[in-house]
Structure formats: structure tokens, C-alpha cells
Design a protein around this motif. Structure first.
Motif, PDB file in Angstrom:
ATOM      1  N   ALA A   1      42.549  34.773  26.445  1.00  0.00           N
ATOM      2  CA  ALA A   1      43.951  34.835  26.005  1.00  0.00           C
ATOM      3  C   ALA A   1      44.776  35.783  26.880  1.00  0.00           C
ATOM      4  N   GLU A   2      44.166  36.870  27.364  1.00  0.00           N
ATOM      5  CA  GLU A   2      44.938  37.841  28.152  1.00  0.00           C
ATOM      6  C   GLU A   2      45.007  37.498  29.648  1.00  0.00           C
ATOM      7  N   MET A   3      44.196  36.566  30.123  1.00  0.00           N
ATOM      8  CA  MET A   3      44.169  36.251  31.557  1.00  0.00           C
ATOM      9  C   MET A   3      45.520  35.826  32.127  1.00  0.00           C
ATOM     10  N   PRO A   4      46.284  34.942  31.470  1.00  0.00           N
ATOM     11  CA  PRO A   4      47.592  34.584  32.042  1.00  0.00           C
ATOM     12  C   PRO A   4      48.513  35.804  32.212  1.00  0.00           C
ATOM     13  N   GLY A   5      48.517  36.705  31.247  1.00  0.00           N
ATOM     14  CA  GLY A   5      49.326  37.919  31.346  1.00  0.00           C
ATOM     15  C   GLY A   5      48.828  38.843  32.441  1.00  0.00           C
ATOM     16  N   LEU A   6      47.526  38.889  32.620  1.00  0.00           N
ATOM     17  CA  LEU A   6      46.938  39.716  33.672  1.00  0.00           C
ATOM     18  C   LEU A   6      47.306  39.158  35.050  1.00  0.00           C
ATOM     19  N   ILE A   7      47.242  37.836  35.181  1.00  0.00           N
ATOM     20  CA  ILE A   7      47.631  37.190  36.441  1.00  0.00           C
ATOM     21  C   ILE A   7      49.104  37.471  36.735  1.00  0.00           C
ATOM     22  N   GLU A   8      49.959  37.304  35.735  1.00  0.00           N
ATOM     23  CA  GLU A   8      51.397  37.522  35.908  1.00  0.00           C
ATOM     24  C   GLU A   8      51.691  38.985  36.296  1.00  0.00           C
ATOM     25  N   THR A   9      51.045  39.929  35.625  1.00  0.00           N
ATOM     26  CA  THR A   9      51.257  41.354  35.918  1.00  0.00           C
ATOM     27  C   THR A   9      50.760  41.682  37.321  1.00  0.00           C
ATOM     28  N   TYR A  10      49.606  41.135  37.682  1.00  0.00           N
ATOM     29  CA  TYR A  10      49.080  41.355  39.038  1.00  0.00           C
ATOM     30  C   TYR A  10      50.071  40.834  40.080  1.00  0.00           C
ATOM     31  N   GLN A  11      50.573  39.616  39.877  1.00  0.00           N
ATOM     32  CA  GLN A  11      51.516  39.021  40.840  1.00  0.00           C
ATOM     33  C   GLN A  11      52.782  39.880  40.953  1.00  0.00           C
ATOM     34  N   GLN A  12      53.221  40.426  39.832  1.00  0.00           N
ATOM     35  CA  GLN A  12      54.444  41.227  39.800  1.00  0.00           C
ATOM     36  C   GLN A  12      54.277  42.575  40.517  1.00  0.00           C
ATOM     37  N   TYR A  13      53.074  43.168  40.458  1.00  0.00           N
ATOM     38  CA  TYR A  13      52.883  44.538  40.950  1.00  0.00           C
ATOM     39  C   TYR A  13      51.971  44.677  42.165  1.00  0.00           C
ATOM     40  N   LYS A  14      51.335  43.616  42.614  1.00  0.00           N
ATOM     41  CA  LYS A  14      50.353  43.737  43.692  1.00  0.00           C
ATOM     42  C   LYS A  14      50.945  44.305  44.977  1.00  0.00           C
ATOM     43  N   ASP A  15      52.189  43.971  45.276  1.00  0.00           N
ATOM     44  CA  ASP A  15      52.823  44.471  46.498  1.00  0.00           C
ATOM     45  C   ASP A  15      53.382  45.883  46.340  1.00  0.00           C
ATOM     46  N   LYS A  16      53.251  46.427  45.129  1.00  0.00           N
ATOM     47  CA  LYS A  16      53.750  47.781  44.853  1.00  0.00           C
ATOM     48  C   LYS A  16      52.598  48.786  44.754  1.00  0.00           C
ATOM     49  N   GLY A  17      51.365  48.334  45.058  1.00  0.00           N
ATOM     50  CA  GLY A  17      50.230  49.247  45.029  1.00  0.00           C
ATOM     51  C   GLY A  17      49.344  49.108  43.805  1.00  0.00           C
ATOM     52  N   PHE A  18      49.273  47.901  43.234  1.00  0.00           N
ATOM     53  CA  PHE A  18      48.459  47.642  42.044  1.00  0.00           C
ATOM     54  C   PHE A  18      47.347  46.668  42.385  1.00  0.00           C
ATOM     55  N   GLU A  19      46.158  46.968  41.906  1.00  0.00           N
ATOM     56  CA  GLU A  19      45.005  46.082  42.117  1.00  0.00           C
ATOM     57  C   GLU A  19      44.316  45.842  40.781  1.00  0.00           C
ATOM     58  N   VAL A  20      43.804  44.649  40.609  1.00  0.00           N
ATOM     59  CA  VAL A  20      43.008  44.279  39.434  1.00  0.00           C
ATOM     60  C   VAL A  20      41.627  43.900  39.925  1.00  0.00           C
ATOM     61  N   ILE A  21      40.618  44.352  39.220  1.00  0.00           N
ATOM     62  CA  ILE A  21      39.253  43.888  39.468  1.00  0.00           C
ATOM     63  C   ILE A  21      38.738  43.365  38.134  1.00  0.00           C
ATOM     64  N   ALA A  22      38.458  42.079  38.091  1.00  0.00           N
ATOM     65  CA  ALA A  22      37.928  41.451  36.886  1.00  0.00           C
ATOM     66  C   ALA A  22      36.408  41.464  36.997  1.00  0.00           C
ATOM     67  N   VAL A  23      35.756  42.161  36.071  1.00  0.00           N
ATOM     68  CA  VAL A  23      34.299  42.308  36.117  1.00  0.00           C
ATOM     69  C   VAL A  23      33.683  41.514  34.971  1.00  0.00           C
ATOM     70  N   ALA A  24      33.041  40.413  35.320  1.00  0.00           N
ATOM     71  CA  ALA A  24      32.375  39.585  34.312  1.00  0.00           C
ATOM     72  C   ALA A  24      31.075  40.261  33.883  1.00  0.00           C
ATOM     73  N   MET A  25      30.823  40.240  32.604  1.00  0.00           N
ATOM     74  CA  MET A  25      29.662  40.914  32.031  1.00  0.00           C
ATOM     75  C   MET A  25      28.351  40.263  32.490  1.00  0.00           C
ATOM     76  N   SER A  26      27.299  41.034  32.445  1.00  0.00           N
ATOM     77  CA  SER A  26      25.994  40.582  32.939  1.00  0.00           C
ATOM     78  C   SER A  26      25.461  39.368  32.185  1.00  0.00           C
ATOM     79  N   TYR A  27      25.770  39.247  30.897  1.00  0.00           N
ATOM     80  CA  TYR A  27      25.258  38.130  30.101  1.00  0.00           C
ATOM     81  C   TYR A  27      26.005  36.826  30.366  1.00  0.00           C
ATOM     82  N   ASP A  28      27.115  36.913  31.084  1.00  0.00           N
ATOM     83  CA  ASP A  28      27.896  35.725  31.402  1.00  0.00           C
ATOM     84  C   ASP A  28      27.269  35.046  32.620  1.00  0.00           C
TER      85      ASP A  28
END
Length: 168
Positions: free
Chosen positions: A68-95
Motif C-alpha cells: 500500500a505504501e509503495m506508490p507513495g514511496l515511489i512518488e516521494t523518491y521521484q520528488q526528492y531524489k535530485d535534492k539529495g534523497f535516496e531510498v533503499i528498499a530491503v526485502a526481508m529474508s523470508y521473501d
């Protein structure tokens, strides 16, 4: 010890202890010095992200809140990536790695995605067991927030504006 010396030393000791306590309570912990391996096989050390605001998001493909939060995370990343923001999505070991890869490709995740196959990242980040769990890390590599549950994007953007000096 003379009474005069005590009247000087005792307040100094108390002031020193209060100052130490104040500094201790305001010190933010450093993010763990680990490296993520992305789905593409690239190594991404935390140390290489110094100078950027970073959101490390622990998630799983079978987690409704994460999806549910992925679309908002993508949108926020796109909005701030050129301003010095990075996202690292870490999938859990059981996935399963294949589910993570499929989800990442099907949803065109624009930020680095790592699979925590051995659970080392989750252990390093305060032993994460619940998804979604996110850590906001400042430009100096200090963890300034740990968020359990779905991200509140208005608050996240406010934090990013404050720390990146972008002002809304």
C-alpha cells in the motif's frame, strides 16, 4: 573537604552530569556500517550515502501495508531524489528472491532494491522483524527516525524539506 570547596564543586558536578545527560539524550545513533547488495548484484555501502538523506525501508511482497505504501514511496523518491534523497528498499529474508524481483520489475521500482537473504541488514538495523519498518538517516549517517507501520508521507516530506533545505 572544606565547606567552601564543596559549595563550588557540588554544583559543578551536577551541571556536568546534567550536560552529559542532555548530550546523551540528543545524540542520534549512527546507521550501521553495512553494505546492501541490490537485485542487479551491485554493492551499495551505507558509507557511500553520506551527504544524502536516506530512507531504508524493510518490506515484503506479502505485506499489505508495504504494498500500500509503495506508490507513495515511489512518488516521494521521484520528488526528492535530485535534492539529495535516496531510498533503499530491503526485502526481508523470508521473501522469495523471485517474488521480490518480479514485484520490483512489474512496479518499476526506481530506487535500489536489496534482498536481505541472510537477515544481516534486519539484524543490523535494530533487529527488524515487522514490516513495513523504515529508518530515516540524515546527511551525517545518523538515524533520526524509526517508523514501524505504513509511512505517513506528509510527515516524511516535512522531514525531508527540513533536512534538505528544500522548504515546501
Amino acid at each position: 573537604m572544606s565547606k567552601k570547596l564543596r559549595t563550588i564543586l557540588i554544583p559543578l558536578v551536577i551541571i556536568g552530569l546534567l550536560a552529559f545527560l542532555g548530550v546523551s539524550l540528543t545524540q542520534k545513533p549512527q546507521a550501521p556500517d553495512i553494505s546492501f547488495v541490490t537485485l542487479e548484484g551491485k554493492t551499495l555501502p551505507m558509507s557511500s550515502l553520506q551527504g544524502k538523506m536516506v530512507l531504508v525501508n524493510f518490506w515484503a511482497t506479502d505485506c499489505p501495508g508495504c504494498i500500500a505504501e509503495m506508490p507513495g514511496l515511489i512518488e516521494t523518491y521521484q520528488q526528492y531524489k535530485d535534492k539529495g534523497f535516496e531510498v533503499i528498499a530491503v526485502a526481508m529474508s523470508y521473501d522469495g528472491i523471485q517474488q521480490v524481483t518480479n514485484y520490483s520489475q512489474n512496479n518499476a521500482l526506481p530506487f535500489p532494491v536489496a534482498h536481505d537473504s541472510q537477515g544481516e541488514a534486519a539484524r543490523s538495523f535494530d533487529d527488524v522483524r515487522v514490516t513495513p519498518t523504515s529508518f530515516i538517516i540524515d546527511k551525517q549517517g545518523r538515524i533520526i527516525q524509526k517508523l514501524i507501520g505504513e509511512l505517513e508521507f506528509t510527515a516524511l516530506r516535512k522531514t525531508l524539506d527540513q533536512h534538505l533545505g528544500t522548504g515546501a
